[in-house]
Design a protein around this motif. Sequence first.
Motif, PDB file in Angstrom:
ATOM      1  N   GLY A  24       0.850  -1.187   0.000  1.00 47.91           N
ATOM      2  CA  GLY A  24       0.000   0.000   0.000  1.00 47.91           C
ATOM      3  C   GLY A  24       0.888   1.240   0.000  1.00 47.91           C
ATOM      4  O   GLY A  24       2.051   1.179   0.406  1.00 47.91           O
ATOM      5  N   GLY A  25       0.337   2.341  -0.488  1.00 52.48           N
ATOM      6  CA  GLY A  25       1.141   3.561  -0.551  1.00 52.48           C
ATOM      7  C   GLY A  25       0.339   4.778  -0.119  1.00 52.48           C
ATOM      8  O   GLY A  25      -0.875   4.830  -0.336  1.00 52.48           O
ATOM      9  N   VAL A  26       1.016   5.744   0.508  1.00 50.17           N
ATOM     10  CA  VAL A  26       0.333   6.995   0.880  1.00 50.17           C
ATOM     11  C   VAL A  26       1.031   8.185   0.229  1.00 50.17           C
ATOM     12  O   VAL A  26       2.254   8.210   0.085  1.00 50.17           O
ATOM     13  N   ASP A  27       0.212   9.139  -0.186  1.00 50.70           N
ATOM     14  CA  ASP A  27       0.702  10.458  -0.571  1.00 50.70           C
ATOM     15  C   ASP A  27       0.106  11.399   0.468  1.00 50.70           C
ATOM     16  O   ASP A  27      -1.097  11.335   0.722  1.00 50.70           O
ATOM     17  N   HIS A  28       0.921  12.246   1.075  1.00 54.47           N
ATOM     18  CA  HIS A  28       0.327  13.144   2.074  1.00 54.47           C
ATOM     19  C   HIS A  28       0.850  14.557   1.936  1.00 54.47           C
ATOM     20  O   HIS A  28       1.928  14.785   1.365  1.00 54.47           O
ATOM     21  N   GLY A  29       0.058  15.486   2.442  1.00 57.37           N
ATOM     22  CA  GLY A  29       0.411  16.897   2.320  1.00 57.37           C
ATOM     23  C   GLY A  29      -0.858  17.726   2.196  1.00 57.37           C
ATOM     24  O   GLY A  29      -1.959  17.249   2.497  1.00 57.37           O
ATOM     25  N   PRO A  30      -0.725  18.974   1.721  1.00 59.90           N
ATOM     26  CA  PRO A  30      -1.911  19.829   1.568  1.00 59.90           C
ATOM     27  C   PRO A  30      -2.892  19.234   0.558  1.00 59.90           C
ATOM     28  O   PRO A  30      -2.468  18.742  -0.490  1.00 59.90           O
ATOM     29  N   VAL A  37      -4.270  12.754   3.649  1.00 58.33           N
ATOM     30  CA  VAL A  37      -3.570  11.540   3.223  1.00 58.33           C
ATOM     31  C   VAL A  37      -4.401  10.823   2.159  1.00 58.33           C
ATOM     32  O   VAL A  37      -5.598  10.581   2.346  1.00 58.33           O
ATOM     33  N   LEU A  38      -3.744  10.503   1.056  1.00 60.69           N
ATOM     34  CA  LEU A  38      -4.385   9.715  -0.005  1.00 60.69           C
ATOM     35  C   LEU A  38      -3.755   8.328   0.058  1.00 60.69           C
ATOM     36  O   LEU A  38      -2.545   8.191  -0.107  1.00 60.69           O
ATOM     37  N   PHE A  39      -4.575   7.311   0.295  1.00 64.22           N
ATOM     38  CA  PHE A  39      -4.065   5.943   0.416  1.00 64.22           C
ATOM     39  C   PHE A  39      -4.479   5.130  -0.803  1.00 64.22           C
ATOM     40  O   PHE A  39      -5.652   5.100  -1.172  1.00 64.22           O
ATOM     41  N   GLN A  40      -3.501   4.460  -1.423  1.00 59.43           N
ATOM     42  CA  GLN A  40      -3.784   3.594  -2.570  1.00 59.43           C
ATOM     43  C   GLN A  40      -3.233   2.203  -2.219  1.00 59.43           C
ATOM     44  O   GLN A  40      -2.021   2.035  -2.031  1.00 59.43           O
ATOM     45  N   PRO A  41      -4.122   1.204  -2.106  1.00 61.52           N
ATOM     46  CA  PRO A  41      -3.704  -0.074  -1.530  1.00 61.52           C
ATOM     47  C   PRO A  41      -2.846  -0.969  -2.425  1.00 61.52           C
ATOM     48  O   PRO A  41      -2.231  -1.913  -1.931  1.00 61.52           O
ATOM     49  N   ASP A  42      -2.775  -0.697  -3.735  1.00 53.82           N
ATOM     50  CA  ASP A  42      -2.057  -1.627  -4.624  1.00 53.82           C
ATOM     51  C   ASP A  42      -0.560  -1.350  -4.733  1.00 53.82           C
ATOM     52  O   ASP A  42       0.171  -2.113  -5.364  1.00 53.82           O
ATOM     53  N   ILE A  45       4.964   9.254  -0.235  1.00 53.98           N
ATOM     54  CA  ILE A  45       5.457  10.462  -0.902  1.00 53.98           C
ATOM     55  C   ILE A  45       4.849  11.652  -0.177  1.00 53.98           C
ATOM     56  O   ILE A  45       3.622  11.741  -0.028  1.00 53.98           O
ATOM     57  N   HIS A  46       5.713  12.508   0.314  1.00 49.58           N
ATOM     58  CA  HIS A  46       5.273  13.683   1.056  1.00 49.58           C
ATOM     59  C   HIS A  46       5.296  14.863   0.100  1.00 49.58           C
ATOM     60  O   HIS A  46       6.359  15.336  -0.297  1.00 49.58           O
ATOM     61  N   ARG A  47       4.130  15.292  -0.302  1.00 46.30           N
ATOM     62  CA  ARG A  47       4.022  16.418  -1.239  1.00 46.30           C
ATOM     63  C   ARG A  47       3.947  17.677  -0.400  1.00 46.30           C
ATOM     64  O   ARG A  47       2.929  17.968   0.216  1.00 46.30           O
ATOM     65  N   ARG A  48       5.076  18.384  -0.378  1.00 46.67           N
ATOM     66  CA  ARG A  48       5.229  19.471   0.592  1.00 46.67           C
ATOM     67  C   ARG A  48       5.049  20.844  -0.055  1.00 46.67           C
ATOM     68  O   ARG A  48       5.322  21.029  -1.235  1.00 46.67           O
ATOM     69  N   ALA A  49       4.616  21.797   0.771  1.00 42.87           N
ATOM     70  CA  ALA A  49       4.525  23.189   0.321  1.00 42.87           C
ATOM     71  C   ALA A  49       5.186  24.070   1.369  1.00 42.87           C
ATOM     72  O   ALA A  49       5.223  23.719   2.553  1.00 42.87           O
ATOM     73  N   ASP A  50       5.738  25.218   0.932  1.00 44.09           N
ATOM     74  CA  ASP A  50       6.334  26.143   1.908  1.00 44.09           C
ATOM     75  C   ASP A  50       5.248  27.017   2.538  1.00 44.09           C
ATOM     76  O   ASP A  50       4.053  26.845   2.243  1.00 44.09           O
ATOM     77  N   GLU A  51       5.646  28.003   3.361  1.00 40.28           N
ATOM     78  CA  GLU A  51       4.656  28.830   4.070  1.00 40.28           C
ATOM     79  C   GLU A  51       3.736  29.566   3.098  1.00 40.28           C
ATOM     80  O   GLU A  51       2.577  29.844   3.400  1.00 40.28           O
ATOM     81  N   ARG A  52       4.266  29.872   1.898  1.00 45.82           N
ATOM     82  CA  ARG A  52       3.431  30.601   0.922  1.00 45.82           C
ATOM     83  C   ARG A  52       2.533  29.651   0.129  1.00 45.82           C
ATOM     84  O   ARG A  52       1.778  30.065  -0.728  1.00 45.82           O
ATOM     85  N   GLY A  53       2.684  28.344   0.362  1.00 45.24           N
ATOM     86  CA  GLY A  53       1.872  27.365  -0.361  1.00 45.24           C
ATOM     87  C   GLY A  53       2.522  26.887  -1.641  1.00 45.24           C
ATOM     88  O   GLY A  53       1.939  26.107  -2.392  1.00 45.24           O
ATOM     89  N   ASP A  54       3.759  27.353  -1.921  1.00 41.88           N
ATOM     90  CA  ASP A  54       4.438  26.903  -3.144  1.00 41.88           C
ATOM     91  C   ASP A  54       5.010  25.501  -2.939  1.00 41.88           C
ATOM     92  O   ASP A  54       5.588  25.216  -1.876  1.00 41.88           O
ATOM     93  N   PRO A  55       4.889  24.623  -3.968  1.00 41.91           N
ATOM     94  CA  PRO A  55       5.403  23.245  -3.807  1.00 41.91           C
ATOM     95  C   PRO A  55       6.911  23.224  -3.532  1.00 41.91           C
ATOM     96  O   PRO A  55       7.658  24.013  -4.100  1.00 41.91           O
ATOM     97  N   MET A  56       7.327  22.329  -2.650  1.00 43.11           N
ATOM     98  CA  MET A  56       8.753  22.107  -2.351  1.00 43.11           C
ATOM     99  C   MET A  56       9.125  20.725  -2.901  1.00 43.11           C
ATOM    100  O   MET A  56       8.241  19.929  -3.212  1.00 43.11           O
ATOM    101  N   PHE A  92      14.923  12.687  -1.465  1.00 42.41           N
ATOM    102  CA  PHE A  92      14.201  13.832  -2.033  1.00 42.41           C
ATOM    103  C   PHE A  92      14.165  13.665  -3.540  1.00 42.41           C
ATOM    104  O   PHE A  92      15.156  13.254  -4.151  1.00 42.41           O
ATOM    105  N   HIS A  93      13.010  13.995  -4.112  1.00 45.36           N
ATOM    106  CA  HIS A  93      12.888  13.903  -5.558  1.00 45.36           C
ATOM    107  C   HIS A  93      13.648  15.073  -6.199  1.00 45.36           C
ATOM    108  O   HIS A  93      13.567  16.197  -5.737  1.00 45.36           O
TER     109      HIS A  93
END
Length: 365
Positions: free
Chosen positions: A87-93, A132-137, A231-242, A258-259
Amino acid sequence: MHQPSVIVVGGGAMGSSVACELARRGHPVTVLEQHGMLHAHGSSHGSSRIVRLVYDDPFYVRLAVAARPLWDELQEQSDVEVFRRTGGVDHGPRELLEPFAAALDEAGVAFEWLTAGEASLRWPGLRFDQTVLFQPDAGVAHPDHTLTMLQRDAIAHGAAWHPHTRVDAIDETTDGVRVTVGERTFSADQVVLTAGIWSHRLADLPSDTATQVQPAHFMPVDPATPWPTFIHRRADERGDPMPEAYGLPSPDGIKVGFHGGGKIVDPDDRDFAVVADEVADLRTYVGQWVPGVDAATLDSGTCLHGGLAEDDFIIDRTGRLTVAAGFSGHGFKFVPLVGRMVADLVAGTAEPQHRFTVSAHRTTI
Ligand SMILES: Cc1cc2nc3c(=O)[nH]c(=O)nc-3n(C[C@H](O)[C@H](O)[C@H](O)COP(=O)(O)OP(=O)(O)OC[C@H]3O[C@@H](n4cnc5c(N)ncnc54)[C@H](O)[C@@H]3O)c2cc1C
């Protein structure tokens, strides 16, 4: 039925898969590889790669859906672990995750939204603060085991494997192809180029830039903790993707990286040295977001990334030359599928998909 003979240039993940599939279909196959059978000079070594369906582009979701059952098939044929479903998770805003959810929806792939609290209960080794978005496959492939299995199978079906054989040139002749290795030449009806980051040196392809990236392994605090791929999809304080952070369980510990990033290198002359600042960033990240590992146990290595046309692969055929390259940092999950796609191109039973053609890449560069 007479099957055309094929030389495969490059015995990494893609070359091994292609050679295996062609040999299984009865083609006389010769593989020419500049390094050993398994080596750490390219992009296909180690003990873990994420196999996921989650992309923000339905085209790649569908491709991953086509590849995914082939991993189960490979595992069924293997007595060592080549693939394990976690299973896999993507998390962040939430706003960064929505395009992934939309692409999954469009491709008809099941997934689940979880709150940070729900996810923390399931995977206490990770810290979640938003959606958190969870995809079980999703799961984890083992590159060294996968390559060994494909190479053995190819050889069992008659493929001739030549390690430490560096190709200098590929030429089409009137009735076939001639591949030059120093003073020697190899001839066949067709050639498949799967030389990874080096491919553009041997054919008329867009040039590629090699970067040396350095994920690291950390020891889990509690060996019984369950781990998804993440996969941690991160954003900075301004909301811009990191830059995204990713991770996965492996036999060597919990791998985290880190990607993107990494220094530009010559793939034939790189130092394999880890960059101290990047190590420090990884340790800081893990200290903050991966409480289930001991940040002091960091063990880092290096791997080659390419940036050919950023994300789209090249899987194309012109005349007697078929190319499968440009897999960059996300190709491994497609390994068993690429073998079949290339074998179909060699046989002439399929047309190249437009996005994977060399001409499509030239218009985007
Ligand atoms: C750190 C890292 C993490 C990754 N994580 C993931 C992940 O989680 N999920 C995922 O799906 N993908 C991931 N990838 C991407 C994936 O591993 C690669 O896309 C894939 O391994 C590329 O395989 P390849 O066969 O195209 O290239 P390579 O493995 O580089 O193979 C090319 C081969 O060609 C040989 N060669 C080159 N020139 C010549 C020549 N002139 N003569 C003979 N042989 C030659 C090379 O020696 C090499 O063996 C990751 C990659 C890296 C580096």
